[in-house]
Design a protein around this motif. Structure first.
Motif, PDB file in Angstrom:
ATOM      1  N   UNK A  18       0.827  -1.204   0.000  1.00  0.00           N
ATOM      2  CA  UNK A  18       0.000   0.000   0.000  1.00  0.00           C
ATOM      3  C   UNK A  18       0.862   1.255   0.000  1.00  0.00           C
ATOM      4  N   UNK A  19       1.925   1.232   0.803  1.00  0.00           N
ATOM      5  CA  UNK A  19       2.829   2.380   0.863  1.00  0.00           C
ATOM      6  C   UNK A  19       3.486   2.625  -0.495  1.00  0.00           C
ATOM      7  N   UNK A  20       3.905   1.549  -1.155  1.00  0.00           N
ATOM      8  CA  UNK A  20       4.562   1.697  -2.458  1.00  0.00           C
ATOM      9  C   UNK A  20       3.632   2.340  -3.486  1.00  0.00           C
ATOM     10  N   UNK A  21       2.342   2.040  -3.376  1.00  0.00           N
ATOM     11  CA  UNK A  21       1.390   2.599  -4.343  1.00  0.00           C
ATOM     12  C   UNK A  21       1.087   4.063  -4.077  1.00  0.00           C
ATOM     13  N   UNK A  22       0.876   4.410  -2.799  1.00  0.00           N
ATOM     14  CA  UNK A  22       0.384   5.762  -2.500  1.00  0.00           C
ATOM     15  C   UNK A  22       1.469   6.655  -1.922  1.00  0.00           C
TER      16      UNK A  22
END
Ligand SMILES: *Cc1c(COP(=O)(O)O)cnc(C)c1O
Length: 463
Positions: free
Chosen positions: A337-341
């Motif tokens: 999730x962190x990598x995406x947002x």
């Protein structure tokens, strides 16, 4: 001792494997499966050991079968023989409460020498056992590069490609890398920030075309052995200031969260630590994460403390894993999730897990300059910009009476002469052992900030 990945699916490794590895194959970072413990009595018995003997004692449980105790002692003695101070990491008292732990007495004048001088020897030891070679690819905002290059220059089995963001490291730092003329040393300057360089290194590790031909190793603090070596000076400082009977607080100028994570490890092993203060500059993602649970990236702002000009702190993942229940699958999901947002909230468990031991402070340009002036005018000590950020946080800390605060002095002031002179009016002098740095020729390759350009260069030049 077995090592497991923070993302749960890479195979466990032993100490030898983890020393030569970079990122785990699932993209995670390796950590010991459990923390070795020292009792109060065992810590008390470490008093009076030389630094090199203390290092062997503290690290032996992590090394396990990887080295005999005798061999480990030989290596720690060899690694720390190149330090210019007999105590290796001496303490200096600033006032009744404030202390500096001087970590800059190694060959390249930054704390990274403490771990990397040993890591170079570990590489050589393990590679010759396996009759193998290693290609190190690293990203640096200055100090890692020079310390790593010094530690491996001239080794037979190790080759190093070090990438720095062009124009964003100090002249001293750049020259410490680019004037080392050994056939196994390759310097690359890219257009972009340290985070861009670090992202490239992560891609190299995951690039099958590269890893099919070369064994790629890491010297960034994603390498476990580096963190392990840094645990030692927390013990050294504590033993000198009344530990284990007395608790200390440590203030740590923080970038990639490696140095302060080593403090967390020391606490996990039983060293009594009152507080670990994470000191950031205006690139304050860690301060926001620890104080508000908000781990979201911004834009990197270049400052006078370039080793802290970081938005994504690799080793923070290790802390989240360790305090959040050690569930690799759940953490991997959170990090996807962190990598995406480019942002995430810490879970309640993670926030509670850090609340007991950690505090954080953010210092801006003025705070930093004030701390440099205070040290200079009130205590007669010149300190570098990174140390000044730590000292600012140490002086602002809210701690029980009688708890000494030790600021980790991470670099020699002469590495950053312009910032020191701007703040104090005084010019720090380079120690004699690096004195002819500005007379030597430099060599480095300039490349655009494109992954393909960097990968192609490495593939062309790696032996
Ligand atoms: C690398 C470095 C830091 C940051 O250390 P981390 O382990 O990345 O948190 C701080 N100060 C100096 C001088 C450094 O070289």
């Amino acid at each position: 001792m077995k090592y497991v990945s923070t993302r749960g699916s890479a195979p466990p490794l032993d100490f030898t494997g983890v020393s030569l590895a970079g990122l785990a194959s699932d993209g995670g970072l390796y950590l010991p499966q459990h923390w070795p413990q020292f009792s109060h009595e065992e810590i008390a018995e470490m008093r009076g050991l030389s630094y090199a003997d203390l290092a062997a004692r503290v690290m032996q449980p992590f090394v396990g079968e990887g080295l005999t105790p005798e061999r480990l002692r030989e290596l720690t003695h060899k690694a720390y023989s190149r330090f210019s101070h007999a105590a290796v990491t001496p303490l200096t008292q600033l006032d009744e409460r404030q202390w500096l732990l001087e970590l800059f007495h190694g060959p390249t004048l930054a704390f990274k020498d403490v771990a990397l001088q040993l890591l170079g020897l570990l590489f050589e030891e393990f590679l010759s056992r396996e009759d193998q070679g290693l290609t190190i690819v690293g990203a640096t905002s200055g100090d890692t590069g020079s310390a790593a290059i010094d530690a491996v220059a001239g080794l037979d089995r190790v080759e190093i490609f070090m990438i720095h963001p062009k124009g964003r490291v100090s002249d001293v730092q750049r020259r410490q890398m680019t004037t080392v003329r050994a056939p196994n040393v390759h310097n690359i300057a890219i257009e972009g920030s340290f985070d861009d360089a670090q992202a490239m290194v992560k891609r190299i590790f995951a690039d099958d075309a590269v890893t099919a031909k070369h064994r790629i190793g890491a010297v960034n603090s994603i390498n476990w052995a580096r963190l392990m070596a840094q645990v030692v000076y927390y013990f050294a400082a504590s033993l000198q200031l009344g530990g284990p009977e007395r608790k200390l607080a440590f203030s740590v100028p923080t970038g990639n969260f490696g140095d302060v994570f080593a403090g967390h490890v020391a606490a996990r092993m039983g060293l009594p630590i009152e507080r670990l203060i994470v000191a950031t500059n205006v690139n304050d993602i860690l301060h926001r994460a620890l104080s508000e649970g908000d781990y979201s990236t911004g834009v990197v702002v270049p400052t006078a403390a370039p080793s802290m000009d970081i938005q994504v702190s690799s080793n923070f993942e290790r802390l989240l894993f360790d305090v959040g229940g050690r569930d690799g699958a759940v953490l991997a999901e959170q990090l996807r999730g962190f990598d995406e947002t480019r942002g995430m909230r810490l879970t309640n468990a993670q926030r509670e897990g850090v609340a007991g031991l950690f505090a954080s402070t953010r210092a801006d340009q003025d705070d930093m300059a004030c701390a440099m002036r205070w040290a200079s005018e009130k205590c007669g000590e010149m300190i570098d910009p990174h140390t000044a950020i730590g000292l600012h946080a140490a002086r602002a800390a809210d701690l029980p009476d009688g708890v000494p605060v030790v600021t980790l002095a991470t670099a020699h002031p002469a590495k950053f002469p312009d910032a020191v002179e701007r703040a104090t009016g005084l010019q720090p002098v380079l120690p004699a052992r690096v004195g002819d740095l500005f007379a030597r020729d430099e060599a480095f390759k300039e490349l655009p900030g494109s992954y393909d350009a960097v990968r192609d260069y490495i593939m062309e030049h790696a032996a």
